[in-house]
Design a protein around this motif. Sequence first.
Motif, PDB file in Angstrom:
ATOM      1  N   GLU A  82       0.610  -1.000  -0.209  1.00  0.00           N
ATOM      2  CA  GLU A  82       0.083   0.264  -0.113  1.00  0.00           C
ATOM      3  C   GLU A  82       0.733   1.294   0.125  1.00  0.00           C
ATOM      4  O   GLU A  82       0.123   1.979  -0.695  1.00  0.00           O
ATOM      5  N   GLU A  83       2.174   1.479   0.802  1.00  0.00           N
ATOM      6  CA  GLU A  83       2.754   2.304   0.907  1.00  0.00           C
ATOM      7  C   GLU A  83       3.441   2.327  -0.346  1.00  0.00           C
ATOM      8  O   GLU A  83       3.657   3.444  -1.304  1.00  0.00           O
ATOM      9  N   ILE A  84       3.710   1.654  -1.343  1.00  0.00           N
ATOM     10  CA  ILE A  84       4.316   1.412  -2.493  1.00  0.00           C
ATOM     11  C   ILE A  84       3.573   1.848  -3.320  1.00  0.00           C
ATOM     12  O   ILE A  84       3.773   3.005  -4.170  1.00  0.00           O
ATOM     13  N   ALA A  85       2.280   1.703  -3.340  1.00  0.00           N
ATOM     14  CA  ALA A  85       1.330   2.135  -4.109  1.00  0.00           C
ATOM     15  C   ALA A  85       1.313   3.909  -4.524  1.00  0.00           C
ATOM     16  O   ALA A  85       1.232   4.375  -5.083  1.00  0.00           O
ATOM     17  N   ALA A  86       1.047   4.161  -2.761  1.00  0.00           N
ATOM     18  CA  ALA A  86       0.974   5.204  -2.489  1.00  0.00           C
ATOM     19  C   ALA A  86       1.683   6.316  -2.837  1.00  0.00           C
ATOM     20  O   ALA A  86       1.944   7.344  -3.996  1.00  0.00           O
ATOM     21  N   LEU A  87       3.165   5.616  -3.268  1.00  0.00           N
ATOM     22  CA  LEU A  87       4.566   6.726  -3.293  1.00  0.00           C
ATOM     23  C   LEU A  87       4.805   6.494  -4.444  1.00  0.00           C
ATOM     24  O   LEU A  87       4.858   7.560  -5.346  1.00  0.00           O
ATOM     25  N   ALA A  88       4.259   5.538  -5.474  1.00  0.00           N
ATOM     26  CA  ALA A  88       4.274   5.285  -7.091  1.00  0.00           C
ATOM     27  C   ALA A  88       3.868   6.141  -7.468  1.00  0.00           C
ATOM     28  O   ALA A  88       4.048   7.573  -8.021  1.00  0.00           O
ATOM     29  N   ALA A  89       2.516   6.859  -6.660  1.00  0.00           N
ATOM     30  CA  ALA A  89       1.648   7.833  -7.182  1.00  0.00           C
ATOM     31  C   ALA A  89       1.836   8.861  -7.474  1.00  0.00           C
ATOM     32  O   ALA A  89       1.647   9.961  -8.483  1.00  0.00           O
ATOM     33  N   PHE A  90       2.022   9.456  -5.848  1.00  0.00           N
ATOM     34  CA  PHE A  90       2.920  10.112  -5.589  1.00  0.00           C
ATOM     35  C   PHE A  90       3.892  11.293  -6.403  1.00  0.00           C
ATOM     36  O   PHE A  90       3.426  12.373  -6.918  1.00  0.00           O
ATOM     37  N   THR A  91       4.978  10.273  -6.675  1.00  0.00           N
ATOM     38  CA  THR A  91       6.115  10.204  -7.863  1.00  0.00           C
ATOM     39  C   THR A  91       5.519  10.799  -9.112  1.00  0.00           C
ATOM     40  O   THR A  91       6.023  12.175  -9.529  1.00  0.00           O
ATOM     41  N   ILE A  92       4.333  10.171  -8.915  1.00  0.00           N
ATOM     42  CA  ILE A  92       3.966  10.283 -10.652  1.00  0.00           C
ATOM     43  C   ILE A  92       3.067  11.973 -10.721  1.00  0.00           C
ATOM     44  O   ILE A  92       3.937  12.848 -11.739  1.00  0.00           O
ATOM     45  N   GLU A  93       2.188  11.431  -9.766  1.00  0.00           N
ATOM     46  CA  GLU A  93       1.903  13.373  -9.767  1.00  0.00           C
ATOM     47  C   GLU A  93       3.149  13.812  -9.569  1.00  0.00           C
ATOM     48  O   GLU A  93       2.407  15.433 -10.371  1.00  0.00           O
ATOM     49  N   ARG A  94       3.725  14.440  -8.540  1.00  0.00           N
ATOM     50  CA  ARG A  94       5.134  15.557  -8.414  1.00  0.00           C
ATOM     51  C   ARG A  94       6.113  15.611  -9.415  1.00  0.00           C
ATOM     52  O   ARG A  94       6.098  16.541  -9.721  1.00  0.00           O
ATOM     53  N   TYR A  95       6.390  14.833  -9.871  1.00  0.00           N
ATOM     54  CA  TYR A  95       7.767  14.378 -11.002  1.00  0.00           C
ATOM     55  C   TYR A  95       7.259  14.761 -12.510  1.00  0.00           C
ATOM     56  O   TYR A  95       7.502  14.781 -13.505  1.00  0.00           O
ATOM     57  N   GLY A  96       6.254  13.873 -12.921  1.00  0.00           N
ATOM     58  CA  GLY A  96       6.236  13.391 -14.221  1.00  0.00           C
ATOM     59  C   GLY A  96       5.340  14.648 -15.314  1.00  0.00           C
ATOM     60  O   GLY A  96       4.296  15.811 -14.070  1.00  0.00           O
ATOM     61  N   PRO A  97       4.889  14.278 -16.301  1.00  0.00           N
ATOM     62  CA  PRO A  97       4.506  15.696 -16.666  1.00  0.00           C
ATOM     63  C   PRO A  97       2.970  15.435 -16.592  1.00  0.00           C
ATOM     64  O   PRO A  97       2.363  14.402 -16.348  1.00  0.00           O
ATOM     65  N   PRO A  98       2.905  16.585 -17.169  1.00  0.00           N
ATOM     66  CA  PRO A  98       0.413  17.283 -16.354  1.00  0.00           C
ATOM     67  C   PRO A  98       0.074  16.032 -17.311  1.00  0.00           C
ATOM     68  O   PRO A  98       0.546  15.351 -18.472  1.00  0.00           O
ATOM     69  N   VAL A  99      -0.861  15.130 -17.143  1.00  0.00           N
ATOM     70  CA  VAL A  99      -1.775  14.571 -17.541  1.00  0.00           C
ATOM     71  C   VAL A  99      -2.291  15.237 -18.634  1.00  0.00           C
ATOM     72  O   VAL A  99      -3.351  16.322 -18.311  1.00  0.00           O
ATOM     73  N   PRO A 100      -2.027  14.976 -20.218  1.00  0.00           N
ATOM     74  CA  PRO A 100      -2.577  16.197 -20.868  1.00  0.00           C
ATOM     75  C   PRO A 100      -4.248  15.635 -21.117  1.00  0.00           C
ATOM     76  O   PRO A 100      -4.424  14.781 -21.455  1.00  0.00           O
TER      77      PRO A 100
END
Length: 112
Positions: A91-109
């Motif tokens: 659960e922590e890994i899934a939350a960390l993955a989502a956080f990382t994408i949201e924070r450091y990934g490009p915006p969702v087109p």
Amino acid sequence: MAGRLLLAGFVLAAGVACERPPKTPPEAYSRFCAKCHGADGRGDAKTIGPDPHLDLQVSEMLRRHDVAEVAQRITEGKGRMPGFSTKLTPEEIAALAAFTIERYGPPVPERR
């Protein structure tokens, strides 16, 4: 002798119990990821060297917003990156993955 072994077991258990897990994805990122990927997600070239895989902001996984793939990478690791399955719950890994994408990934087109 048995008393000493029992005492040693309690001391060891207390030491393990003192290392509390991170409570939030930002805390987990700071604790486990920022050392290599940097606080801004771009990687810390001074401590790790010029490795393009450290820059999360150009990561294809993050570009695709693929939470499952990012979670798998956090879980298993790859190359010089260790896996964190023994330090974080699924659960922590899934939350960390989502956080990382949201924070450091490009915006969702935007979809039209």
